[in-house]
Motif scaffolding. Sequence first.
Motif, PDB file in Angstrom:
ATOM      1  N   THR A  11       0.833  -1.197   0.000  1.00 25.38           N
ATOM      2  CA  THR A  11       0.000   0.000   0.000  1.00 25.38           C
ATOM      3  C   THR A  11       0.869   1.249   0.000  1.00 25.38           C
ATOM      4  O   THR A  11       1.839   1.336   0.767  1.00 25.38           O
ATOM      5  CB  THR A  11      -0.936   0.026   1.225  1.00 25.38           C
ATOM      6  OG1 THR A  11      -1.737  -1.150   1.230  1.00 25.38           O
ATOM      7  CG2 THR A  11      -1.825   1.257   1.190  1.00 25.38           C
ATOM      8  N   TYR A  13       0.350   5.656  -0.065  1.00 23.65           N
ATOM      9  CA  TYR A  13      -0.642   6.710   0.078  1.00 23.65           C
ATOM     10  C   TYR A  13       0.051   8.065   0.073  1.00 23.65           C
ATOM     11  O   TYR A  13       1.255   8.181   0.322  1.00 23.65           O
ATOM     12  CB  TYR A  13      -1.444   6.547   1.372  1.00 23.65           C
ATOM     13  CG  TYR A  13      -0.633   6.804   2.624  1.00 23.65           C
ATOM     14  CD1 TYR A  13      -0.522   8.081   3.169  1.00 23.65           C
ATOM     15  CD2 TYR A  13       0.050   5.755   3.244  1.00 23.65           C
ATOM     16  CE1 TYR A  13       0.234   8.312   4.299  1.00 23.65           C
ATOM     17  CE2 TYR A  13       0.809   5.985   4.378  1.00 23.65           C
ATOM     18  CZ  TYR A  13       0.900   7.260   4.905  1.00 23.65           C
ATOM     19  OH  TYR A  13       1.659   7.496   6.028  1.00 23.65           O
ATOM     20  N   ASP A  41      -3.025   3.602  -3.328  1.00 25.90           N
ATOM     21  CA  ASP A  41      -2.962   2.419  -4.181  1.00 25.90           C
ATOM     22  C   ASP A  41      -2.606   1.238  -3.296  1.00 25.90           C
ATOM     23  O   ASP A  41      -1.675   1.324  -2.477  1.00 25.90           O
ATOM     24  CB  ASP A  41      -1.896   2.584  -5.270  1.00 25.90           C
ATOM     25  CG  ASP A  41      -2.207   3.710  -6.227  1.00 25.90           C
ATOM     26  OD1 ASP A  41      -3.004   3.498  -7.152  1.00 25.90           O
ATOM     27  OD2 ASP A  41      -1.645   4.807  -6.041  1.00 25.90           O
ATOM     28  N   THR A  42      -3.343   0.134  -3.458  1.00 26.45           N
ATOM     29  CA  THR A  42      -3.093  -1.013  -2.595  1.00 26.45           C
ATOM     30  C   THR A  42      -3.394  -2.311  -3.325  1.00 26.45           C
ATOM     31  O   THR A  42      -4.305  -2.380  -4.156  1.00 26.45           O
ATOM     32  CB  THR A  42      -3.936  -0.919  -1.308  1.00 26.45           C
ATOM     33  OG1 THR A  42      -3.606  -2.019  -0.455  1.00 26.45           O
ATOM     34  CG2 THR A  42      -5.423  -0.961  -1.617  1.00 26.45           C
ATOM     35  N   LYS A  49      -5.729  -5.281  -7.373  1.00 28.54           N
ATOM     36  CA  LYS A  49      -5.173  -3.996  -6.986  1.00 28.54           C
ATOM     37  C   LYS A  49      -6.245  -2.920  -7.158  1.00 28.54           C
ATOM     38  O   LYS A  49      -6.943  -2.888  -8.182  1.00 28.54           O
ATOM     39  CB  LYS A  49      -3.949  -3.646  -7.844  1.00 28.54           C
ATOM     40  CG  LYS A  49      -3.245  -2.361  -7.433  1.00 28.54           C
ATOM     41  CD  LYS A  49      -2.038  -2.095  -8.317  1.00 28.54           C
ATOM     42  CE  LYS A  49      -1.302  -0.832  -7.879  1.00 28.54           C
ATOM     43  NZ  LYS A  49      -0.131  -0.537  -8.747  1.00 28.54           N
ATOM     44  N   GLY A  51      -7.255   1.429  -6.322  1.00 31.83           N
ATOM     45  CA  GLY A  51      -6.681   2.729  -6.018  1.00 31.83           C
ATOM     46  C   GLY A  51      -7.674   3.847  -6.266  1.00 31.83           C
ATOM     47  O   GLY A  51      -8.683   3.661  -6.959  1.00 31.83           O
ATOM     48  N   ASN A  53      -7.860   8.491  -6.245  1.00 30.78           N
ATOM     49  CA  ASN A  53      -7.280   9.804  -5.964  1.00 30.78           C
ATOM     50  C   ASN A  53      -8.383  10.840  -5.996  1.00 30.78           C
ATOM     51  O   ASN A  53      -9.280  10.779  -6.851  1.00 30.78           O
ATOM     52  CB  ASN A  53      -6.168  10.148  -6.964  1.00 30.78           C
ATOM     53  CG  ASN A  53      -6.691  10.293  -8.372  1.00 30.78           C
ATOM     54  OD1 ASN A  53      -7.161  11.366  -8.774  1.00 30.78           O
ATOM     55  ND2 ASN A  53      -6.629   9.216  -9.155  1.00 30.78           N
TER      56      ASN A  53
END
Length: 335
Positions: A11, A13, A41-42, A49, A51, A53
Motif C-alpha cells: 500500500t 498513500y 494504491d493497494t 489492486k 486505487g 485519488n
Amino acid sequence: ELNFSGGNEKTQYAVGASYFKQEGLAKENDYARVNLKTAVDTWATDFLKVGANINLSSATSNNAPDNIFKDAYVAPPAIGVTNPNGSFTSMMDFGSFPNPAAKLYYNNNKTNALRLVGGAYLEVHPIKNLSVKSALYVDGTQSTNRKYTPWYQVSSVQTDTTLTLAKKIEDPFSYTWDNTATYKFEINEKHSLTAMLGTSMLQDRYHSMTATRQGVKDYGDGSWYLGNGSDKGQSNGESVDLYRSFSLFGRLNYSYLQRYLFTATLRRDEASIFPKDNRADFFPSVGLGWVISQENFMANQNAFQNLKLRASWGKMGNSRIPLTVVPGLSTGGNY
C-alpha cells in the motif's frame, strides 16, 4: 503547501493540502483557493489492486468590473478621482469618461466555486500475463456568481438607480469510464506480443441558470437575495449542453528481438453530437518500426544510444466541434 506520503510493499498513500492567493491588478480584485488532495494504491489480494485519488478545491474570486483598465487609461489625468467632500468626481467636462475609481467602488462581483476532480480504479490479474482494469474519472464543479449594483450617480454617463442583483449558477460535470483487458506473452525470448481490448465511455454536461431582479435594497451583502427584488423587469434563463461518446478499441503490439516492431489498432467511435444515422465510424492505424541501435553493426559506436526508424498510417476523426456546425453540415445549409 503541506504533503505527507508513505506506505509499504502493498500500500502507498499520499495526502496534501495547499493554500493559494493572488492579488489582481485592480483594487479589491483577488483570487484565493484552498486545495485538499489524497491518493492511495493497494494490493487488496495477490491478484487484485485498487486505487483512488481525490482532489477537492474551494475558490473565491472578487472580479474586477468590465473594461476597468481601459477606463483608467482614458480617464483625464488632470482631474482627481474624488472631490474635497469625498464624493466621486464627474469627468464630463473633458468628455464622456467614467470615473474608474467610482466604478471600482460600486462594483460587487464575486464568484464562489467548489470543484471535485478524482478517479478510482480496479485492476485484476486472474491468470498469468492477463490484466483487466476498470477506471472511472470524474470532474464536477459547483459555481455561483453574484453581481450587485447599488444606487449611485456620478455623472450622466455613470449612473444606476435600478438596484440590480444578478446571479448565475453553473454546475458542469463530466466522467470517463475506461475498461481494458491486456494480455502479454513471450516466445523463446525473441517474440513479444501484447494484445489489448477496451471500451471507453465519456459524458460532458454543462448546465447553468441565471436570474436578475431589480429593486433589491442595499442593507449589506446579507440582503442581496433575489427574493428581495421586484418582479418587474425580472429575467431568468437556463441552458444545458450534453455530449456523450462511446468507443470500442483494440491494439496489437509485436516485436522480434526488440528490433523489429509492428503495431496495429482499430477504433470504433460514436458521438452524440452527430445525427443518429451517422454517429459512428471506424479508425484504423498500422505502424512499423526498426530499432537500428539494437543491430550488431551498431554495437561499437557511441553516437546514438537509441536510434529508431518508424513509419505509420492511420485515420483520425474529430467530434469536438461546435453544436451549431452539425445542422448546417447535415442539411446542406449555411454555417
